[in-house]
Every structure is written in structure tokens, then in C-alpha cells.
Design a protein around this motif. Structure first.
Motif, PDB file in Angstrom:
ATOM      1  N   GLN A   1       2.126   8.220  -5.205  1.00  0.00           N
ATOM      2  CA  GLN A   1       1.258   7.301  -4.477  1.00  0.00           C
ATOM      3  C   GLN A   1      -0.211   7.698  -4.586  1.00  0.00           C
ATOM      4  OE1 GLN A   1       2.221   7.241  -0.285  1.00  0.00           O
ATOM      5  NE2 GLN A   1       1.500   9.316   0.056  1.00  0.00           N
ATOM      6  N   TYR A   2      -1.053   6.752  -4.231  1.00  0.00           N
ATOM      7  CA  TYR A   2      -2.490   7.019  -4.145  1.00  0.00           C
ATOM      8  C   TYR A   2      -2.875   7.027  -2.677  1.00  0.00           C
ATOM      9  CZ  TYR A   2      -2.706   5.552  -9.062  1.00  0.00           C
ATOM     10  OH  TYR A   2      -2.525   5.428 -10.410  1.00  0.00           O
ATOM     11  N   ILE A   3      -3.872   7.851  -2.361  1.00  0.00           N
ATOM     12  CA  ILE A   3      -4.448   7.833  -1.015  1.00  0.00           C
ATOM     13  C   ILE A   3      -5.894   7.343  -1.172  1.00  0.00           C
ATOM     14  CG2 ILE A   3      -5.082   9.203   1.013  1.00  0.00           C
ATOM     15  CD1 ILE A   3      -2.091   9.076   0.634  1.00  0.00           C
ATOM     16  N   ILE A   4      -6.198   6.249  -0.476  1.00  0.00           N
ATOM     17  CA  ILE A   4      -7.525   5.653  -0.640  1.00  0.00           C
ATOM     18  C   ILE A   4      -8.395   5.919   0.585  1.00  0.00           C
ATOM     19  CG2 ILE A   4      -8.764   3.453  -0.927  1.00  0.00           C
ATOM     20  CD1 ILE A   4      -6.600   2.589  -2.763  1.00  0.00           C
ATOM     21  N   ASN A   5      -9.626   6.344   0.293  1.00  0.00           N
ATOM     22  CA  ASN A   5     -10.610   6.566   1.347  1.00  0.00           C
ATOM     23  C   ASN A   5     -11.921   5.901   0.954  1.00  0.00           C
ATOM     24  OD1 ASN A   5      -9.737   8.557   3.617  1.00  0.00           O
ATOM     25  ND2 ASN A   5      -8.847   9.397   1.729  1.00  0.00           N
TER      26      ASN A   5
ATOM     27  N   ALA B   1     -17.104 -12.522   6.985  1.00  0.00           N
ATOM     28  CA  ALA B   1     -17.335 -11.421   6.038  1.00  0.00           C
ATOM     29  C   ALA B   1     -17.183 -10.109   6.809  1.00  0.00           C
ATOM     30  CB  ALA B   1     -18.732 -11.538   5.442  1.00  0.00           C
ATOM     31  N   CYS B   2     -16.263  -9.274   6.351  1.00  0.00           N
ATOM     32  CA  CYS B   2     -15.906  -8.091   7.144  1.00  0.00           C
ATOM     33  C   CYS B   2     -16.228  -6.800   6.396  1.00  0.00           C
ATOM     34  CB  CYS B   2     -14.402  -8.088   7.439  1.00  0.00           C
ATOM     35  SG  CYS B   2     -13.809  -9.607   8.197  1.00  0.00           S
ATOM     36  N   ASP B   3     -16.706  -5.826   7.149  1.00  0.00           N
ATOM     37  CA  ASP B   3     -16.855  -4.467   6.611  1.00  0.00           C
ATOM     38  C   ASP B   3     -15.563  -3.711   6.919  1.00  0.00           C
ATOM     39  OD1 ASP B   3     -19.375  -5.121   5.836  1.00  0.00           O
ATOM     40  OD2 ASP B   3     -20.402  -4.010   7.419  1.00  0.00           O
ATOM     41  N   LEU B   4     -15.017  -3.049   5.918  1.00  0.00           N
ATOM     42  CA  LEU B   4     -13.708  -2.403   6.071  1.00  0.00           C
ATOM     43  C   LEU B   4     -13.795  -0.890   5.880  1.00  0.00           C
ATOM     44  CD1 LEU B   4     -11.577  -4.809   3.797  1.00  0.00           C
ATOM     45  CD2 LEU B   4     -12.201  -5.093   6.203  1.00  0.00           C
ATOM     46  N   ALA B   5     -12.937  -0.179   6.612  1.00  0.00           N
ATOM     47  CA  ALA B   5     -12.847   1.277   6.432  1.00  0.00           C
ATOM     48  C   ALA B   5     -11.413   1.642   6.052  1.00  0.00           C
ATOM     49  CB  ALA B   5     -13.221   1.980   7.730  1.00  0.00           C
ATOM     50  N   PHE B   6     -11.287   2.432   4.999  1.00  0.00           N
ATOM     51  CA  PHE B   6      -9.978   2.924   4.553  1.00  0.00           C
ATOM     52  C   PHE B   6      -9.936   4.422   4.808  1.00  0.00           C
ATOM     53  CE2 PHE B   6     -10.880  -0.915   2.326  1.00  0.00           C
ATOM     54  CZ  PHE B   6      -9.664  -1.567   2.189  1.00  0.00           C
ATOM     55  N   GLU B   7      -9.000   4.827   5.628  1.00  0.00           N
ATOM     56  CA  GLU B   7      -8.897   6.261   5.909  1.00  0.00           C
ATOM     57  C   GLU B   7      -7.493   6.733   5.588  1.00  0.00           C
ATOM     58  OE1 GLU B   7     -10.489   7.414   9.738  1.00  0.00           O
ATOM     59  OE2 GLU B   7     -12.317   6.300   9.223  1.00  0.00           O
ATOM     60  N   ASP B   8      -7.391   7.542   4.543  1.00  0.00           N
ATOM     61  CA  ASP B   8      -6.090   8.039   4.072  1.00  0.00           C
ATOM     62  C   ASP B   8      -5.088   6.893   3.975  1.00  0.00           C
ATOM     63  OD1 ASP B   8      -7.020  10.613   3.844  1.00  0.00           O
ATOM     64  OD2 ASP B   8      -6.512  11.114   5.925  1.00  0.00           O
ATOM     65  N   CYS B   9      -5.497   5.852   3.328  1.00  0.00           N
ATOM     66  CA  CYS B   9      -4.659   4.651   3.196  1.00  0.00           C
ATOM     67  C   CYS B   9      -3.701   4.829   2.008  1.00  0.00           C
ATOM     68  CB  CYS B   9      -5.572   3.445   3.001  1.00  0.00           C
ATOM     69  SG  CYS B   9      -4.687   1.942   2.623  1.00  0.00           S
TER      70      CYS B   9
END
Ligand SMILES: Cc1cc2nc3c(=O)[nH]c(=O)nc-3n(C[C@H](O)[C@H](O)[C@H](O)COP(=O)(O)OP(=O)(O)OC[C@H]3O[C@@H](n4cnc5c(N)ncnc54)[C@H](O)[C@@H]3O)c2cc1C
Length: 393
Positions: A159-163, A221-229
Motif C-alpha cells: 500500500q501507499y501512505i499519502i500525506n 471548492a474545498c481545501d483537503l488534508a491527507f494524514e497517513d491516508c
């Protein structure tokens, strides 16, 4: 001066006439848009709330599936059919046009770059309208230059972890699927960007902020945060490192459908001006009888029709499988968005003081037209690509 080979191909293919089926689609959607969407458009703009009744109309008419093969539930009528639809919807409501366009663009990327499992899993739901999908490429420090994106994907096992963070993502609050672009951890600039299919219910990401806009207000229009996704390996779209190519294709599709939306805005502003100037009486006669006004309208009509030729031709080339269609699509986006801006501004002028008031839709058209010049790669950045093509850079 010698033209590049790319230029010659564009000039040679010139058939972009509509089939009977495409004419039928356009007429049906025109009727639906005028009857069901137009009466809601001002309220949608004022409230920033998008009615599900409009999405239901799209589903009922199969509008999400026009540019997809029958094997996924689509009707295999090409991107030109989708452009006709967006032109008609854009004539009455930009938010509605964007809601219709975003899943089509995302789905076409899956169709082109996805594996069989991804296509089978996502395309039938996108085509039916049950799955809303969008694209997250932009970041605060990576706008016109997406190669500077800093969101990263780290591979651990299968898997990938996306930040990282993404900005101004249309419809992220509604989307069940987002294509997110991220680079391999520790890879240098220009290297290792990949695209990932991230489903809402499986992902650790959050909307940090919904940004207020001047137009198309019901598309948030949204600002998004990916934390250890976490994203499973099978959630990567295309080859590892092929994100740049996919982003270019996303921009190409976006350009074509944004141009179609802009064309609709321009046509609507022209139509409204034609009606208004024939009804508005000053100096004892309709203002449409003044030659200055007639010439202005004639210029507006010429620009709209020229833009239409460019949009349809770009679509026809894409449907014929010619990569040059996307080049024409960038031209169409630049030209038509400028036309939409000029024609809607002229429409305000033709309505005089009333044009500035919310009693008439032309001020909304002007606000919505501005967006077509800015998003999907601003017109200046599209010009950079167009120049590269001219000089075979
Ligand atoms: C309403 C809205 C919705 C959006 N939705 C999405 C979305 O769903 N998903 C997504 O990923 N992104 C989205 N975006 C982001 C959009 O793609 C970017 O705003 C756009 O690419 C421009 O980036 P920027 O705003 O950082 O402008 P900048 O890159 O900062 O550009 C500023 C100015 O400099 C000019 N400029 C930049 N580079 C050059 C150059 N080389 N030559 C000449 N001029 C140049 C630009 O044309 C512009 O006028 C959205 C934007 C808006 C406004």
C-alpha cells in the motif's frame, strides 16, 4: 514560415458536423435545462446550495454516461455529445454544468489509464450518476506549475501512505471518489508523481476549509488534508510515475468541457441581450434599432459562433482518437473563455444600469465566465502549452 506537423494535421481534419443522435441529445437537454434548471439558477447562485433534483435529471437522461462505452452502461456517443450537454446546461447554470462535468472527466481518466478492476468497479457507478468523482491536483504552492506538488506517497508493502494538502478541489464535499496526485517520497522535482484513486469511505482525509467563491457558488471548492491516508497498491491509477501524463490529460479534458460551458454562458448572454435590446425603448424606439447596438450584437454573435466551431472541432478530433484534439481543446478553452467574458460584459453594457443588478442574470453570467478563464490551468498557462506545440518544443 514552416508549420509544424502537428499544425498540419489540425488543419486537414475538418468534419465536426453533428449526427442525428447528437442533435437529439442537444435538443432534449436544452428543453430539460430551460424547464427544470433555469427556474432554479438564481436561487442556486444566491444560496450556494445544489439541489439533488438537478442531479436526478442528469441521471434520468443518462448525461454522465454519454462519453463512455456501452460495456460500462454508457451510450458511446463521444466527448462531443458531453460538450453539447455542457453547453446547454452552461446556458442556464454554471454550477450545474460543473456538477455534470467533474465525474465525466474523472471517469474518462479511469477509462484511459485504469486497469480492468478499476474500470469495472468505478465506471458503472460514475456513468449511472451514483458516484460523484473529482480531481485533486492543485496545492497552494503548486498552481500553474503542478510539478512542484509536495503531497507525497510512501510505499509500504502493498500500500501507499499519502500525506499532504490539496486546495480548491471542486465537489470534494460530495465526491465518493477523488483522483489525488502525489509524488513518491523523497523524489526530486519533476519526478515520481503518481495518481491515486481514493474513495471517501476508506480514506483518512478531511476537508479543512470550504472556500467562498464569486461564481458557480453551489460547487464548493474545498481545501483537503491527507494524514497517513492508506491507499492499496491497486488504487494507483496508471503506472507509477505517470502522474504528469495523467494530469496533462485531465487538463485537456477539463479544457474541452470548460470551453463548452463557457460557450453556453456566452450564448446565453447574447440571447438575453438580443431580447432585452428589442424590448427596451429609449428616445422613442427600441435600442436595438441603433446601429451601434446592432454592431455590438453582431460582434458578440460572431465570437460565439467562432468559439462553437473550435469547441466542436476539438471534440470531433478527440472522438476520432487524434491527440491534436486536446491541443485544439486548449485553444478552445482560451478563446471561448475570453469570448464568454467579453460577451457577458458586453451584455451588462447593453442592459445599462439594470445589467449591474441581480434582477437580471447577466451579472451572474459575467461572474461565471471569469472562472472559465482561471480554472483548469489559467489561459496564460494554456498559452505556454500552445506555444510549445507551435514550435514543437
Ligand atoms: C473555482 C476554482 C475551482 C478549482 N477546482 C479545482 C479542482 O477541482 N481541482 C484542482 O486540482 N484544482 C482546482 N482549481 C485550481 C486551479 O487549477 C488553479 O487555480 C489554476 O491552475 C491556477 O493556479 P493558481 O491559482 O495557483 O495561479 P498561479 O499559478 O499563481 O498564477 C497566477 C497568475 O500567473 C500566471 N502565470 C503562471 N505561470 C505563468 C507562465 N508560465 N507564463 C505566464 N503567466 C503565468 C497565471 O496565468 C495567473 O494569471 C480550481 C480553481 C478555482 C479558481
Amino acid at each position: 514560415m514552416a508549420f509544424s506537423s502537428r499544425h498540419r494535421v489540425i488543419v486537414m481534419s475538418s468534419d465536426y458536423s453533428l449526427t442525428n443522435e447528437q442533435n437529439m441529445v442537444r435538443d432534449t437537454v436544452r428543453r430539460m435545462a430551460q424547464e427544470k434548471i433555469a427556474p432554479l439558477a438564481a436561487e442556486v447562485d444566491d444560496t450556494g446550495v445544489f439541489p439533488t433534483a438537478i442531479t436526478d435529471q442528469f441521471k434520468e437522461l443518462g448525461l454522465f454516461g454519454l462519453a463512455f462505452p456501452e460495456s460500462y452502461g454508457g451510450s458511446d456517443m463521444g466527448i462531443l455529445s458531453s460538450a453539447l450537454v455542457l453547453e446547454e446546461i452552461g446556458r442556464v447554470c454554471s454550477s450545474s454544468a460543473i456538477v455534470c462535468a467533474a465525474p465525466i472527466i474523472t471517469g474518462r481518466l479511469i477509462l484511459e489509464y485504469g486497469g480492468d478492476d478499476q474500470k469495472n468497479s468505478f465506471l458503472p457507478r460514475i456513468v449511472s450518476g451514483d458516484l460523484t468523482a473529482t480531481i485533486a491536483l492543485f496545492e497552494t504552492d503548486a498552481g500553474s506549475d503542478p510539478e512542484k506538488i509536495s503531497a507525497y506517497a510512501e510505499k509500504t508493502g502493498k500500500q501507499y501512505i499519502i500525506n499532504g494538502r490539496k486546495g480548491l478541489v471542486d465537489l470534494a464535499d460530495k465526491a465518493g471518489l477523488i483522483i489525488v496526485f502525489a509524488r513518491a517520497k523523497n523524489s526530486g522535482v519533476n519526478k515520481g508523481i503518481s495518481a491515486f484513486l481514493i474513495e471517501k469511505d476508506t480514506a483518512s482525509w478531511a476537508i479543512e476549509r470550504t472556500v467562498e467563491k464569486m461564481g458557480a457558488t453551489a460547487v464548493h471548492a474545498c481545501d483537503l488534508a491527507f494524514e497517513d491516508c492508506p491507499v492499496p497498491e491497486k488504487g494507483r491509477l496508471g503506472e507509477e510515475g505517470s502522474g504528469r501524463e495523467i494530469a496533462v490529460r485531465a487538463s485537456g479534458l477539463n479544457c474541452i468541457l470548460t470551453a463548452a460551458r463557457g460557450l453556453g454562458i456566452a450564448q446565453a448572454a447574447l440571447d438575453y441581450s438580443l431580447n432585452y435590446t428589442q424590448e427596451r425603448v429609449q428616445f422613442g424606439r427600441p435600442i436595438s434599432s441603433f446601429q451601434g447596438i446592432q454592431f455590438m450584437l453582431a460582434d458578440m454573435a460572431t465570437l460565439v459562433e467562432t468559439g462553437r466551431c473550435l469547441v466542436y472541432k476539438a471534440c470531433a478530433e478527440v472522438d476520432r482518437g487524434q491527440a491534436e484534439g486536446y491541443y485544439l481543446g486548449a485553444m478552445a478553452k482560451c478563446f471561448v473563455s475570453d469570448v464568454a467574458m467579453k460577451v457577458s460584459t458586453d451584455a451588462i453594457q447593453l442592459l445599462g444600469g439594470y445589467g449591474y443588478m441581480k434582477d437580471h442574470p447577466v451579472e451572474r453570467m459575467m461572474r461565471d465566465a471569469k472562472l472559465t478563464q482561471l480554472a483548469e490551468g489559467t489561459n496564460y498557462t494554456q498559452h505556454v502549452l500552445l506555444a510549445e506545440g507551435l514550435f514543437d518544443l
